[in-house]
Motif scaffolding. Sequence first.
Motif, PDB file in Angstrom:
ATOM      1  N   ASP A  80       0.839  -1.221   0.000  1.00  0.00           N
ATOM      2  CA  ASP A  80       0.000   0.000   0.000  1.00  0.00           C
ATOM      3  C   ASP A  80       0.862   1.254   0.000  1.00  0.00           C
ATOM      4  O   ASP A  80       0.509   2.255  -0.645  1.00  0.00           O
ATOM      5  CB  ASP A  80      -0.942   0.012   1.206  1.00  0.00           C
ATOM      6  CG  ASP A  80      -2.044  -1.031   1.103  1.00  0.00           C
ATOM      7  OD1 ASP A  80      -2.232  -1.559  -0.020  1.00  0.00           O
ATOM      8  OD2 ASP A  80      -2.685  -1.334   2.129  1.00  0.00           O
ATOM      9  N   ARG A  81       1.966   1.216   0.722  1.00  0.00           N
ATOM     10  CA  ARG A  81       2.874   2.374   0.769  1.00  0.00           C
ATOM     11  C   ARG A  81       3.466   2.629  -0.614  1.00  0.00           C
ATOM     12  O   ARG A  81       3.538   3.780  -1.065  1.00  0.00           O
ATOM     13  CB  ARG A  81       3.982   2.121   1.799  1.00  0.00           C
ATOM     14  CG  ARG A  81       5.125   3.114   1.772  1.00  0.00           C
ATOM     15  CD  ARG A  81       4.674   4.530   2.087  1.00  0.00           C
ATOM     16  NE  ARG A  81       5.806   5.445   2.089  1.00  0.00           N
ATOM     17  CZ  ARG A  81       5.718   6.733   1.786  1.00  0.00           C
ATOM     18  NH1 ARG A  81       4.542   7.287   1.485  1.00  0.00           N
ATOM     19  NH2 ARG A  81       6.790   7.493   1.814  1.00  0.00           N
ATOM     20  N   ARG A  83       2.221   1.807  -3.537  1.00  0.00           N
ATOM     21  CA  ARG A  83       1.160   2.283  -4.442  1.00  0.00           C
ATOM     22  C   ARG A  83       0.849   3.763  -4.177  1.00  0.00           C
ATOM     23  O   ARG A  83       0.567   4.518  -5.103  1.00  0.00           O
ATOM     24  CB  ARG A  83      -0.086   1.418  -4.281  1.00  0.00           C
ATOM     25  CG  ARG A  83       0.103   0.032  -4.914  1.00  0.00           C
ATOM     26  CD  ARG A  83      -1.082  -0.871  -4.694  1.00  0.00           C
ATOM     27  NE  ARG A  83      -0.928  -2.116  -5.463  1.00  0.00           N
ATOM     28  CZ  ARG A  83      -1.516  -3.255  -5.146  1.00  0.00           C
ATOM     29  NH1 ARG A  83      -2.319  -3.327  -4.103  1.00  0.00           N
ATOM     30  NH2 ARG A  83      -1.319  -4.331  -5.889  1.00  0.00           N
ATOM     31  N   GLU A  84       0.913   4.135  -2.918  1.00  0.00           N
ATOM     32  CA  GLU A  84       0.695   5.539  -2.546  1.00  0.00           C
ATOM     33  C   GLU A  84       1.763   6.433  -3.193  1.00  0.00           C
ATOM     34  O   GLU A  84       1.447   7.508  -3.744  1.00  0.00           O
ATOM     35  CB  GLU A  84       0.746   5.676  -1.018  1.00  0.00           C
ATOM     36  CG  GLU A  84       0.667   7.095  -0.498  1.00  0.00           C
ATOM     37  CD  GLU A  84       1.033   7.199   0.977  1.00  0.00           C
ATOM     38  OE1 GLU A  84       1.198   8.338   1.458  1.00  0.00           O
ATOM     39  OE2 GLU A  84       1.195   6.158   1.645  1.00  0.00           O
ATOM     40  N   VAL A  85       3.023   5.997  -3.161  1.00  0.00           N
ATOM     41  CA  VAL A  85       4.100   6.798  -3.743  1.00  0.00           C
ATOM     42  C   VAL A  85       3.972   6.840  -5.263  1.00  0.00           C
ATOM     43  O   VAL A  85       4.214   7.882  -5.886  1.00  0.00           O
ATOM     44  CB  VAL A  85       5.480   6.244  -3.313  1.00  0.00           C
ATOM     45  CG1 VAL A  85       6.600   7.027  -3.991  1.00  0.00           C
ATOM     46  CG2 VAL A  85       5.639   6.304  -1.801  1.00  0.00           C
ATOM     47  N   LYS A  87       1.238   6.760  -6.946  1.00  0.00           N
ATOM     48  CA  LYS A  87       0.153   7.718  -7.203  1.00  0.00           C
ATOM     49  C   LYS A  87       0.667   9.151  -7.091  1.00  0.00           C
ATOM     50  O   LYS A  87       0.367  10.016  -7.932  1.00  0.00           O
ATOM     51  CB  LYS A  87      -0.986   7.473  -6.214  1.00  0.00           C
ATOM     52  CG  LYS A  87      -2.187   8.370  -6.425  1.00  0.00           C
ATOM     53  CD  LYS A  87      -3.262   8.114  -5.374  1.00  0.00           C
ATOM     54  CE  LYS A  87      -4.414   9.094  -5.543  1.00  0.00           C
ATOM     55  NZ  LYS A  87      -5.405   8.984  -4.444  1.00  0.00           N
ATOM     56  N   GLN A  88       1.461   9.430  -6.046  1.00  0.00           N
ATOM     57  CA  GLN A  88       2.018  10.764  -5.855  1.00  0.00           C
ATOM     58  C   GLN A  88       2.919  11.146  -7.032  1.00  0.00           C
ATOM     59  O   GLN A  88       2.904  12.297  -7.499  1.00  0.00           O
ATOM     60  CB  GLN A  88       2.822  10.809  -4.555  1.00  0.00           C
ATOM     61  CG  GLN A  88       1.977  10.713  -3.292  1.00  0.00           C
ATOM     62  CD  GLN A  88       2.825  10.527  -2.033  1.00  0.00           C
ATOM     63  OE1 GLN A  88       4.053  10.406  -2.118  1.00  0.00           O
ATOM     64  NE2 GLN A  88       2.169  10.492  -0.873  1.00  0.00           N
TER      65      GLN A  88
END
Length: 465
Positions: A80-81, A83-85, A87-88
């Motif tokens: 999840d971490r 995927r978050e990066v 996206k950013q």
Amino acid sequence: MHIRTRFAPSPTGFIHLGNLRSALYPWAFARHNQGDFILRIEDTDLERSTQEAVDVIIEGMAWLGLDLDEGPIYQMQRIDRYREVVKQMLEAGLAYPCYMSEDELNKLRDQQMANKEKPRYNGLWRPEPGKILPPAPEGVLPVIRFKNPIGGSVIWNDAVKGKIEISNDELDDLVIARPDGTPTYNFCVVVDDLDMKITHVIRGDDHVNNTPRQINIMKALGGVPPVYAHLPTVLNDAGEKMSKRNGAMSVRDYQKAGYLPEAILNYLARLGWSHGDAEVFSKEQFVQWFDLDSLGRSPAQHNPEKLLWLNHQYIQNSDPMQLAELTKPFAYQLGIDTENGPDFVQVVSLLKDRANTLIEIAEGAKLFYSPAPEHNAEQIAQNIPAAIVPALKDLIHVLKVTDHNKEAYSAAFKQVLTQHQIKMPALAMPVRYALFATTQTPAIDSVLVVLGKDEAVNRLSKVIH
């Protein structure tokens, strides 16, 4: 600066000495600098990663005493971490979706190779000012690519190799996420190193080609690249890169073969690092002495004979009581009941100076825990000459009245040798054969101490009737 290092293996096979060296050096650097050492399991290769390989890594490090400050941290638990990066990065224009299929990419590479060009992605889907992108194909999930800088170079001062410079023109836009959203190795490494505040990356030089890509991603994310130290390859004794395919032994194999962890650690430390002429040193000395400036630049070659020699040094200098505890499992495997018979610590103390491994000690101990040999008349005649029987009878008589210690037994032999005007081998060999049905034993006076006076007299008496 608070030093933070990491060992980041992929659990896709067994861990051999070359892998363990990549754990030992960052561990020692962290310990020398009162820093933190982190174990990170890079398990994003779902097809090849196994829990057994993870267990071997953790067990091997624990066996060597490479204690952790954090971890094990599993990359798959951080999806999840990542995927978050991703996206950013998409939102910030640092990455972009690419719809080029694998078939199209293969055709592009084939064409480039036919033109004698370096195979690389051609930036077809890379957004640029004024560039019109092709329409996104329906039903196709894109990979996500990092927008690598164009022009200029990636430069870093490697703590082992010195200054390294790679042109950005050599690097294409790296895939950082697969169509199913799974992040790729080089991207995960950067996010992890940033999040874990890693200050020094000490790893094998097979990662040198990854480093410029990782530095570019790290800088794009606003991070400061760590200090890199790329260790030369460990070669096997045939001069090939150490690997399972080339016959490398796993850390478990060395445990099963009766090696001491202290010897393995000492040996690994010298596979690419040195401190003057020091060959044998403790873990504490190694930590005290370790620095990156003393790392070698040339490939280190595995030398099984040197490792065996080191293991012998550690066995020879070990406390007999501790060594006995370590040897017991090997003795049990050979069917030795250490609770019935001579004191096992005494047996180990007698055997350790001649042994290279714990298995050799256990094998030597069999002599003392086997039943008394049954000799027939022919065997006695072949191994105990009639001319020596009078001396044997006198030795039995002297042993019965002598004190039970090494010095007294040595004096008893000398008394009989002088009395009969014979040399030590003439008496010692028949005595060994009478006691054990072999002529290969440690010093006979020491053997008598361990075997016990009554048992020795009983066995000797059986062969002189």
